[in-house]
Design an enzyme around this catalytic site. Sequence first.
Site, PDB file in Angstrom:
ATOM      1  N   GLN A 106       4.125  12.410   1.901  1.00  0.00           N
ATOM      2  CA  GLN A 106       4.642  11.110   2.311  1.00  0.00           C
ATOM      3  C   GLN A 106       5.477  10.520   1.183  1.00  0.00           C
ATOM      4  O   GLN A 106       5.365  10.930   0.033  1.00  0.00           O
ATOM      5  CB  GLN A 106       3.476  10.162   2.623  1.00  0.00           C
ATOM      6  CG  GLN A 106       2.662  10.574   3.838  1.00  0.00           C
ATOM      7  CD  GLN A 106       3.252  10.080   5.135  1.00  0.00           C
ATOM      8  OE1 GLN A 106       4.406   9.675   5.192  1.00  0.00           O
ATOM      9  NE2 GLN A 106       2.463  10.105   6.195  1.00  0.00           N
ATOM     10  N   CYS A 107       6.267   9.540   1.545  1.00  0.00           N
ATOM     11  CA  CYS A 107       7.071   8.799   0.588  1.00  0.00           C
ATOM     12  C   CYS A 107       6.182   8.282  -0.543  1.00  0.00           C
ATOM     13  O   CYS A 107       5.111   7.758  -0.259  1.00  0.00           O
ATOM     14  CB  CYS A 107       7.726   7.626   1.306  1.00  0.00           C
ATOM     15  SG  CYS A 107       8.647   6.527   0.261  1.00  0.00           S
ATOM     16  N   PRO A 108       6.541   8.375  -1.801  1.00  0.00           N
ATOM     17  CA  PRO A 108       7.799   8.921  -2.331  1.00  0.00           C
ATOM     18  C   PRO A 108       7.680  10.377  -2.788  1.00  0.00           C
ATOM     19  O   PRO A 108       8.463  10.824  -3.621  1.00  0.00           O
ATOM     20  CB  PRO A 108       8.047   8.006  -3.530  1.00  0.00           C
ATOM     21  CG  PRO A 108       6.669   7.724  -4.063  1.00  0.00           C
ATOM     22  CD  PRO A 108       5.729   7.779  -2.878  1.00  0.00           C
ATOM     23  N   GLY A 109       6.706  11.113  -2.238  1.00  0.00           N
ATOM     24  CA  GLY A 109       6.458  12.499  -2.650  1.00  0.00           C
ATOM     25  C   GLY A 109       7.694  13.384  -2.720  1.00  0.00           C
ATOM     26  O   GLY A 109       7.955  13.992  -3.766  1.00  0.00           O
TER      27      GLY A 109
END
Lengths: 157, 73
Positions: free
Chosen positions: B12-15
């Site tokens: 998921q963001c910011p992954g």
Amino acid sequence: MANKKTIIVFSGDLDKAMAAFIIATGAAAMGDEVTMFFTFWGLNILRKAKKVQVKKDFLERMFGFMMPRGPEKLGLSKMNFGGLGAKMMRYIMKRKNVNTLTELMENARALGVRIIACTMSMDVMGIKKEELIDGIDYAGVATYLGEADEANVNLFI
Amino acid sequence: MAEIKIDAKCLQCPGPIVQLFNAVKSAQSGDVIVVEATDRGFYKDVQAWCKKTGNELLSLEDGDVIVARVKKA
């Protein structure tokens, strides 16, 4: 072009802390220098999960007892329902593969995000250095303002 | 010029942009980093990331899996 970002973390809620660390991590991944300044309730995010033996007066002990110790203990700013809401949110986020706040904090620090704890708030709330996570800086408003002067984004969360 | 594959699926963001940032940091100039991601925001985010960091976005495919090819400046 690398810029600077500063974030004031005033709140000690799980959701707000996550927003702050997602933005900080994102900015660091864009190549920016990020400074997070933790004050008042935000200091609870930096507390170690384990109780640390330190000398405190009665009021400081009460404060320490009433406030959450670290990222795993924070509640939600809305729909917390005595901690049940936060539990549910953690469950949903795990299922949706969202990083936990602890992981977000580790990632942010691995990317060089600088963490500063406000010493005045620490004094007021009776929080000692030994109770906060290692490797952070301690400073006051002038340090934050000095950083903010050089930054092109400044958030208050 | 090497091609480096990054599997950022399920992150998921910011992954995904963190993975991309780290890959570009350790790559040589001219290397191509191919990122596969499932985070819907990554389609726009990778464009913003490239614009900001000055690395070249060679191609970008939308779909269940978003695939971006980024050349390190």
